[in-house]
Motif scaffolding. Sequence first.
Motif, PDB file in Angstrom:
ATOM      1  N   MET A  46       0.824  -1.197   0.000  1.00 21.47           N
ATOM      2  CA  MET A  46       0.000   0.000   0.000  1.00 21.47           C
ATOM      3  C   MET A  46       0.868   1.262   0.000  1.00 21.47           C
ATOM      4  O   MET A  46       0.580   2.235  -0.695  1.00 21.47           O
ATOM      5  N   ARG A  47       1.942   1.210   0.791  1.00 26.99           N
ATOM      6  CA  ARG A  47       2.838   2.367   0.841  1.00 26.99           C
ATOM      7  C   ARG A  47       3.501   2.588  -0.519  1.00 26.99           C
ATOM      8  O   ARG A  47       3.605   3.707  -1.008  1.00 26.99           O
ATOM      9  N   SER A  48       3.913   1.459  -1.131  1.00 22.09           N
ATOM     10  CA  SER A  48       4.549   1.557  -2.444  1.00 22.09           C
ATOM     11  C   SER A  48       3.572   2.096  -3.485  1.00 22.09           C
ATOM     12  O   SER A  48       3.916   2.947  -4.305  1.00 22.09           O
ATOM     13  N   GLN A  49       2.350   1.567  -3.426  1.00 17.61           N
ATOM     14  CA  GLN A  49       1.332   2.033  -4.358  1.00 17.61           C
ATOM     15  C   GLN A  49       1.016   3.516  -4.129  1.00 17.61           C
ATOM     16  O   GLN A  49       0.812   4.289  -5.063  1.00 17.61           O
ATOM     17  N   SER A  50       0.955   3.886  -2.844  1.00 14.97           N
ATOM     18  CA  SER A  50       0.679   5.277  -2.493  1.00 14.97           C
ATOM     19  C   SER A  50       1.787   6.190  -2.995  1.00 14.97           C
ATOM     20  O   SER A  50       1.540   7.257  -3.571  1.00 14.97           O
ATOM     21  N   GLU A  51       3.032   5.763  -2.789  1.00 15.99           N
ATOM     22  CA  GLU A  51       4.159   6.543  -3.263  1.00 15.99           C
ATOM     23  C   GLU A  51       4.160   6.649  -4.787  1.00 15.99           C
ATOM     24  O   GLU A  51       4.467   7.698  -5.348  1.00 15.99           O
ATOM     25  N   GLN A  52       3.798   5.499  -5.424  1.00 12.11           N
ATOM     26  CA  GLN A  52       3.748   5.521  -6.885  1.00 12.11           C
ATOM     27  C   GLN A  52       2.679   6.472  -7.382  1.00 12.11           C
ATOM     28  O   GLN A  52       2.899   7.242  -8.330  1.00 12.11           O
ATOM     29  N   ARG A  53       1.485   6.408  -6.705  1.00  7.24           N
ATOM     30  CA  ARG A  53       0.406   7.314  -7.096  1.00  7.24           C
ATOM     31  C   ARG A  53       0.819   8.769  -6.867  1.00  7.24           C
ATOM     32  O   ARG A  53       0.559   9.640  -7.693  1.00  7.24           O
ATOM     33  N   GLN A  54       1.459   8.992  -5.701  1.00  6.71           N
ATOM     34  CA  GLN A  54       1.917  10.346  -5.418  1.00  6.71           C
ATOM     35  C   GLN A  54       2.940  10.824  -6.441  1.00  6.71           C
ATOM     36  O   GLN A  54       2.916  11.971  -6.884  1.00  6.71           O
ATOM     37  N   SER A  55       3.828   9.900  -6.810  1.00  6.69           N
ATOM     38  CA  SER A  55       4.840  10.242  -7.805  1.00  6.69           C
ATOM     39  C   SER A  55       4.189  10.543  -9.145  1.00  6.69           C
ATOM     40  O   SER A  55       4.536  11.520  -9.827  1.00  6.69           O
ATOM     41  N   LEU A  61       1.072  16.667 -12.154  1.00  7.24           N
ATOM     42  CA  LEU A  61       0.940  18.060 -11.738  1.00  7.24           C
ATOM     43  C   LEU A  61       2.032  18.923 -12.353  1.00  7.24           C
ATOM     44  O   LEU A  61       1.772  20.036 -12.825  1.00  7.24           O
ATOM     45  N   ARG A  62       3.262  18.365 -12.371  1.00  2.00           N
ATOM     46  CA  ARG A  62       4.354  19.122 -12.993  1.00  2.00           C
ATOM     47  C   ARG A  62       4.109  19.321 -14.489  1.00  2.00           C
ATOM     48  O   ARG A  62       4.365  20.395 -15.030  1.00  2.00           O
ATOM     49  N   ARG A  63       3.603  18.238 -15.133  1.00  5.67           N
ATOM     50  CA  ARG A  63       3.294  18.377 -16.556  1.00  5.67           C
ATOM     51  C   ARG A  63       2.197  19.412 -16.784  1.00  5.67           C
ATOM     52  O   ARG A  63       2.254  20.218 -17.710  1.00  5.67           O
ATOM     53  N   SER A  64       1.193  19.374 -15.909  1.00  2.12           N
ATOM     54  CA  SER A  64       0.093  20.334 -16.035  1.00  2.12           C
ATOM     55  C   SER A  64       0.596  21.757 -15.827  1.00  2.12           C
ATOM     56  O   SER A  64       0.222  22.686 -16.557  1.00  2.12           O
ATOM     57  N   MET A  65       1.453  21.926 -14.793  1.00  2.00           N
ATOM     58  CA  MET A  65       2.018  23.250 -14.524  1.00  2.00           C
ATOM     59  C   MET A  65       2.896  23.710 -15.682  1.00  2.00           C
ATOM     60  O   MET A  65       2.874  24.886 -16.061  1.00  2.00           O
ATOM     61  N   LEU A  66       3.658  22.772 -16.258  1.00  3.00           N
ATOM     62  CA  LEU A  66       4.501  23.119 -17.401  1.00  3.00           C
ATOM     63  C   LEU A  66       3.649  23.509 -18.593  1.00  3.00           C
ATOM     64  O   LEU A  66       3.944  24.489 -19.291  1.00  3.00           O
TER      65      LEU A  66
END
Length: 249
Positions: A46-55, A61-66
């Motif tokens: 779950m932590r790995s999946q959460s980190e992956q989702r966050q990543s 978000l970075r792509r959207s901001m760019l």
Amino acid sequence: MRGVSLRGAALAAALLCASLGAQAALFEDDEARRAILDLRQRVETMRSQSEQRQSEESAQLRRSMLDLQNQIEQMRGDLARMTGQNEQLTKAVTDLQQRQTDADDRLKKNEPSKVAVDGREFNADPKEKADFDAALGIFRAGQFAQAQTAFADFVKRYPQSGYNASALFWLGNAQYATRNYNEAIANFRSMLSLAPDHAKAPEAVLSIANCQIELKDTRAAKRTLEDLTKAYPQSEAAQAGRERLSRLR
């Protein structure tokens, strides 16, 4: 013997129970460890999946901001181009308006305007007015030969001009001043034929008589002075004519 056997059996039974209890406890510990490991694995997953989702979300978000930044920069570029185009358009409109104003001014400068000369009103072109004023200025400066040329050229250049009666009058006076009496008489008569009611018509008749006197044609001068007093009896020229006529008799 039998008592010893019973104690041995009881001891064996006790050992068996202890062994079974130990095995049961060991089994329970294994289950617990497996449960803990399984829980840890799920938590780690779950932590790995959460980190992956966050990543992924962070990357998105970075792509959207760019993309947004790129859009902003593009909008800024478009705005700058539009501003430049508007400035160019404004300048072009201003230049066009200035050219139109200049053209209107030039047109107005070349348009006929109403003038008044010797009590007569008529329309004259700016160049026509300037040429007449220049010729009259030459006459008033006492340059009679040059004035004669200037007024003669004016009459030829503007045969339909409202100035012509006045131009012929001053032409005749310039010729009288240069002793071209016959030419002066001809132009005074042309002036009278063109405008018999002109303000300077009486002066023109008197000038004809003066030219005839200079030419020693006394008889013609007398007739001219008599005509002057009859045609323009209330004029100052007629008064001068009467005095001149009295001296010729």
